[in-house]
Every structure is written in structure tokens, then in C-alpha cells.
Scaffold this active site. Structure first.
Site, PDB file in Angstrom:
ATOM      1  N   SER A   1      51.913  31.334  53.625  1.00 33.30           N
ATOM      2  CA  SER A   1      51.073  30.200  53.274  1.00 33.30           C
ATOM      3  C   SER A   1      50.393  29.593  54.559  1.00 33.30           C
ATOM      4  O   SER A   1      50.738  30.057  55.645  1.00 33.30           O
ATOM      5  CB  SER A   1      51.967  29.184  52.678  1.00 33.30           C
TER       6      SER A   1
ATOM      7  N   THR B   1      46.749  37.758  58.903  1.00 31.60           N
ATOM      8  CA  THR B   1      45.946  37.704  57.755  1.00 31.60           C
ATOM      9  C   THR B   1      45.947  36.221  57.378  1.00 31.60           C
ATOM     10  O   THR B   1      46.737  35.485  57.536  1.00 31.60           O
ATOM     11  CB  THR B   1      46.699  38.499  56.627  1.00 31.60           C
TER      12      THR B   1
ATOM     13  N   SER C   1      18.354  46.650  26.822  1.00 32.11           N
ATOM     14  CA  SER C   1      19.247  47.191  28.098  1.00 32.11           C
ATOM     15  C   SER C   1      18.827  46.349  29.352  1.00 32.11           C
ATOM     16  O   SER C   1      18.130  46.973  30.383  1.00 32.11           O
ATOM     17  CB  SER C   1      18.872  48.696  28.340  1.00 32.11           C
TER      18      SER C   1
END
Length: 648
Positions: free
Chosen positions: A41, A120, A559
Site C-alpha cells: 500500500s 511499483t 456499423s
């Protein structure tokens, strides 16, 4: 006679020094490499821990240390002389906010091993960055603030680390100095984490009480502040844990082919990184998915600088990049996998996978994405998720799509078989990414669980009458005229006129109209984005079958999305898909409003209506563009037929 230079003591000393240096470099070069990540965290101390590892391993130059000390004083770190986190938080935004945003990679080494560590981000919004760092890691250091215990992000990152196949987990209970190195606090956190780890399939982990600030239990020396702890220090554990390549070498041989090496007519080799196993000259191998077999003639790698070695190898193992030459001229190209002949990997075009969604735009079930797995790239569609996983409770939640950072289980269908293995067996052949076909952005990362049984039970049946023979009998070339444009643009009117004119010319045609198809084949579909995509996919498949029968197929569908029109184009041979853009301004189409649809949409009675509350993506390079404000429907039909017949 003068003494030879080699007999002089000075030269002898220089030679010994040179030998020592060469031996040192050889030893350093041959050290094992461990890739690991730190995660957890926000403010659990990930960057500080890495900074401490770099500092203690003497991997900081003097000028870097001076700059670090200056930055630490400028930032102001509560009396700490050095803020180790600043070594890793390299982005200006990170330093200003005091958080990690991007993945930061750092290198350091000890006497026993080399390391690449990825710091990270802890914030939930940067979960995709954490997945990126974890995808190549062998070990994860999950940090927990001793004052806070197990948090939501602790669980999320642990789940993701386990999902991407990281087998070695270190639970680093950090900031023990702030809880007076209390053993009961440490034991309680370890017990809480063990309960959660058991739920998500983490069988073992190594808990270590540390302080990144003080350096407790990080380097080799045990900390006097934790006499109750008898386990390894963090660096001891990192130096001794098994490296992934060791386990990979014990598995069957696989090498995804990245490049066909053909420098001249006398040499043809297949280059790639060996994903698992070992191979040597004389081994029998199988090319997947073609199934052809051959024998390894030689294995070649780049010789070391200054070496007279030819580069030929007696054996190559997992983790080495080599070129393999075979004794036979077999069909093998980029995307193929060279494997052990007696134990090849599986090939299929449908499988179940875990998917982490990494885009701000939601997953659109049925839309075509590029799927990259090893050196293979194919077109893939994702079905509506089977379920989404709630990280907090581990519940399986019903989901129609996946949003940013969501994790779900999905079924994936590719346009042709790919060679793969379950991710738990092979990270190289079991992990893939999804790429948006329009923006080329990576939107998802997945891990394959298994192929679907229906993919194994359905096989392509060869037929004797070819599509060319069908077309020759009708004396025409198949084509799909794909009319696209806003509702009310005149698509159906012009398409109907084109078919009438071609019919008078004895051409074999069939008209697929958007409204007509929804009365039968697609009556179960609504007008949400995913339903529109499935509508076009089905029509595209029908149009392809009709073109196989030699017909000129005329379609009239709004489309609205380029990706789906491209999907249909990719279904057909080159030149057979002819995009006809009926270019009518929204105001003109709305003024016609033959069916009263725009009026309902403006009143809020008709949701997801193209041009009002649902987008229309105009073709960028249509084969034919019709400006309905400048020509009549008859003139437009003549233009289409002239260009169709003019192209053969």
C-alpha cells in the site's frame, strides 16, 4: 641475452593483476540474476527499502550520494540525514507528491548474486503499473506498515503477484521501529496475512520484521532490536532463493521463434529466447502449430567479445538466446514454437483466462483486439466476463464488462489457433497482452488457465468445391459492398438500387439490410455498444460465407465503429471488402427522419442512438465515398457499380 619481459617481476605482477581482474569479471558475469518487486500500500516504505538496499550494497556513486543528501535536506525528512526513497522516486511528480507513480527499475549486486528490483506504485489507480513490474519478477516483497497491518492494497498486490505466477513471497513487516519492535504486533500481522494468503492460493511466504529507516534485518547482520526473530535477513533470503531459470530448465523444451535468421542462401536458422527446457544437436523437435518434425543440426549464439570461439554450443538451456539450425527445410516462421518432439505444447483458438483490465476505457465484449503472446500476434475477441473478482472478499461478482484495474475471468476467442501452455506451467507461453487496434495502446494483461473443450472438438472440414470455383460458375468475382453511415443517410435506398442494377446485369447478389437482419438472425440483440459489435460480427460472418459461395454481398448497416468494420475486412481476402461511406451530415439525416427515430432519441425515449448519445466513427479511407448532398440515389448507385466493375 636480455631477460624476457615475462620474467621481470613487474610484468609478472601486472600479469597476476590482469588474471585477478579477469577472474573477478568472469565470476561477476556468471552470477545468478534475481528479478524482484516491492509492492504494497501507499507509504509502506517500498522506495525507502530499495534505497537502503542500494546504499548498503555500495551501489551509489559519490556524486549521486551528494545530490541525495542535498535533496533530502531540501525535502526535509523528519531528522533523517538521507531520504532513501529519493534514490528511486525519479519523477518530479513523485518527489512533489511523495508517492511512487511509475515503475522504477534499479540494479545492484552482492558477492553472491545480481539483482534487478522494480519499485511499483502503491496507489490503486496505478495497479496496471504494478502488474507490469510483476510480469517479469521471480519474487515479490510485500511490504506492510507495522502500524496499519494488512490493507486493501496489500491484498490486491498479493493477489496480482500470485496471479502472474510469482512463486516466492516475502512479507516484509516494515517500520518496526515505530512500534518499538514489538513481537506481538509482528505475529498478529503475519497471522492475518496467512489467513488471507491461504484464501488466494499462496501456500508459503517468508515473514521478516524490518525497518527501512534504521536498516534492521535488511543487510546480513541480524538486528539486535529483534532478538526474538531467528530467521534470515532480507538480503540473505534474496541471495539464497531459487531463481526461475533453474526450475524452467527442468521442463520440456520450448523456444518461441522471434526471427528467421537468413543472412545468405547457405544459412537458415531460427532465433529466439529459450522459454524452458534444454536442447542440443541431435535432438528431435516439433514445430508447433504446423506439427512438422525435424532434428537439431546446430545451436549458435553470439561469441564473447575477443573470443575466437565460433559460437556453436553443445547445449542451450532456458534463459539463453540462440539460433537453432535444423536438418530439414520445414515450415517455421516468427510466431512458431520449436518444442520437444515427444512433448509439444497445445494449440487452440478458444480458452479461459484471467484478465487484468488496464485501460481508462471499459472492456467491450465482442470487440476485436490484438492479442500478443510470446512472438505470436492474432486478432482476439473477449466474451462478457464470467465474473469479476472482488479483491476484498474474494467474491465472484456478476459483470458485463471490466473497468480500469478490474480483474475478471473471461473466455477468449482468436481468429486462428495459437500455441500456449497454462500460465501456471509457463509464463512465457501462458501470459498475453491485449492491444487496442485503433490506438495501439495496451489495454489488458491476461494469464491463460486452459483451452475450452469446444475448441478441441471442432475441426475445420475441408471441401472439394472451392470459393474460386463457386465464383467462376457465376462468372464474377466475390465482393462485399459494405454501406455505412448514419441512420437516415440513405444507405438502404442506395444499396437496394445497386442490387437492382446488378441483378439486371445478371450478377448474383444478396442484400443484407440492418433492420431485416434484426427480425431474425439478430433479434436477440439490443443497441448497447456490445450488442452493436455482436450484430456486426454475425453479419460479417454471414457475408463471408456468402462471398465464399461466389456472391456479391451488399450490406446496409450503420456499423458505427471502425474496429468492427476492420474486423469484417479482416475476415475476407484482400480486395473483397469494399467500404462505401454514405456521407450525410447529421443535420440532414435528422431532417429526413423517415422513421421518427431522431425525434424519439432527442426526447430521451430511444437510448444509445447513433449520432445523438452514441458515437459514429467515420471511415478514414473508404474505397467509395458518397456525398448525398451532391448526388441523387441513382447517381450514387451508378458510382458504386462503376467502381465495382472497374475493379474487376
Amino acid at each position: 641475452m636480455a631477460d624476457l619481459p615475462g620474467s621481470d617481476p613487474v610484468y609478472q605482477t601486472d600479469a597476476l593483476i590482469a588474471e585477478d581482474i579477469e577472474a573477478y569479471l568472469e565470476t561477476h558475469q556468471n552470477k545468478g540474476l534475481l528479478r524482484f518487486i516491492t509492492c504494497g500500500s501507499v507509504d509502506d516504505g517500498k522506495s525507502t527499502l530499495i534505497g537502503r538496499l542500494l546504499y548498503d550494497s555500495k551501489m551509489i556513486f559519490e556524486d549521486q550520494l551528494a545530490a541525495l543528501e542535498a535533496d533530502s535536506k531540501r525535502v526535509g525528512t523528519q531528522g533523517q540525514e538521507i531520504d532513501f526513497a529519493l534514490l528511486v522516486d525519479g519523477l518530479a511528480a513523485e518527489r512533489e507528491q511523495g508517492i511512487t507513480i511509475d515503475v522504477a527499475y534499479r540494479f545492484f549486486s552482492t558477492e553472491k548474486r545480481k539483482f534487478i528490483v522494480a519499485d511499483t506504485p502503491g496507489h490503486e489507480q496505478y495497479t496496471r503499473n504494478m502488474v507490469t513490474g510483476a510480469s517479469t519478477a521471480d519474487l515479490a516483497v510485500i511490504l506492510i506498515d507495522a502500524r496499519k497491518g494488512v490493507l486493501v492494497q496489500t491484498k490486491r498486490h498479493s493477489f496480482l503477484a500470485n496471479l502472474v505466477g510469482i512463486k516466492h513471497i516475502v512479507l516484509a513487516v516494515n517500520k518496526m521501529d515505530l512500534v518499538d519492535y514489538d513481537q506481538s504486533t509482528f505475529d498478529r500481522i503475519v497471522a492475518d496475512y496467512r489467513d488471507f494468503a491461504r484464501e488466494i492460493g499462496i501456500a508459503e511466504f517468508t515473514p521478516i520484521p524490518i525497518s527501512g529507516f534504521k536498516g534492521d534485518n535488511i543487510t546480513a547482520a541480524p538486528s539486535a532490536n529483534t532478538p526474538w526473530y531467528s530467521g534470515p535477513s532480507l538480503i540473505d533470503h534474496l541471495e539464497s532463493v531459487e531463481i526461475a531459470n533453474t526450475a524452467a530448465q527442468a521442463r520440456p523444451f520450448r523456444m518461441p521463434v522471434q526471427w528467421v535468421n537468413r543472412p545468405n542462401l547457405d544459412f537458415r536458422g531460427f532465433s529466439g529466447l529459450i522459454a524452458s527446457g534444454a536442447v542440443k544437436p541431435g535432438d528431435e523437435v516439433r514445430i508447433v502449430p504446423s506439427g512438422k518434425t525435424s532434428t537439431v543440426k546446430s545451436i549458435i549464439t553470439m561469441p564473447k567479445p575477443g573470443s575466437k570461439d565460433s559460437g556453436e554450443m553443445a547445449e542451450a538451456v532456458a534463459g539463453e538466446s540462440v539460433t537453432i539450425c535444423l536438418t530439414d527445410e520445414v515450415d517455421c516462421s516468427r510466431g512458431s514454437v520449436i518444442a520437444a518432439a515427444g512433448d509439444p505444447p497445445e494449440s487452440a483458438d478458444q480458452f479461459e483466462a484471467n484478465l487484468v483490465w488496464m485501460s481508462e476505457e471499459d472492456l467491450i465484449p465482442g470487440r476485436g483486439y490484438w492479442l500478443k503472446l510470446a512472438s505470436q500476434q492474432v486478432s482476439a475477441t473477449i466474451q462478457q466476463p464470467k465474473f469479476e473478482i472482488d479483491i476484498n472478499s474474494m467474491e465472484h461478482l456478476a459483470a458485463k464488462t471490466l473497468k480500469l484495474n478490474s480483474i475478471g475471468v473471461v473466455e477468449v476467442t482468436t481468429d486462428k489457433p495459437i500455441t500456449f501452455e497454462a500460465y501456471e506451467t509457463s509464463r512465457a507461453l501462458g501470459g498475453f497482452i491485449l492491444i487496442d487496434k485503433i490506438t495501439n495502446a495496451t489495454v489488458g494483461a491476461g494469464t491463460i488457465n486452459f483451452s475450452l473443450r469446444r475448441a478441441q472438438n471442432v475441426h475445420w472440414q475441408s471441401v472439394d468445391i472451392t470459393r474460386d470455383q463457386h465464383a467462376a460458375m457465376k462468372n464474377q468475382r466475390p465482393a462485399v459492398l459494405w454501406f455505412t453511415g448514419l441512420s437516415g443517410s440513405g444507405k438502404s435506398t442506395i444499396a437496394n438500387l445497386v442490387e437492382k442494377k446488378l441483378f439486371r446485369m445478371n450478377r448474383h447478389t444478396f442484400l443484407l439490410d440492418g433492420d431485416n437482419v434484426r427480425h431474425g438472425l439478430n433479434k436477440d440483440l439490443g443497441f448497447t455498444e456490445s450488442d452493436r459489435i455482436e450484430n456486426i460480427r454475425r453479419v460479417g460472418e454471414v457475408a463471408r460465407l456468402m462471398a465464399d459461395a461466389g456472391l456479391i454481398v451488399i450490406t446496409a448497416f450503420i456499423s458505427p465503429f471502425r474496429a468492427e468494420r476492420q474486423m469484417v475486412r479482416d475476415m475476407l481476402p484482400g480486395g473483397e471488402f469494399i467500404e462505401v461511406f454514405v456521407d450525410t451530415p447529421l443535420a440532414v439525416a435528422e431532417a429526413r427522419d423517415v422513421k421518427g427515430l431522431y425525434k424519439k432519441a432527442r426526447a430521451g425515449q430511444l437510448k444509445n442512438f447513433t449520432g445523438i448519445d452514441s458515437p459514429y466513427e467515420e471511415p478514414e479511407s473508404p474505397e467509395i465515398r458518397i456525398d448525398t448532398t451532391a448526388m441523387t440515389p441513382e447517381e450514387a448507385a451508378d458510382l458504386v457499380i462503376d467502381q465495382l466493375l472497374g475493379s474487376g
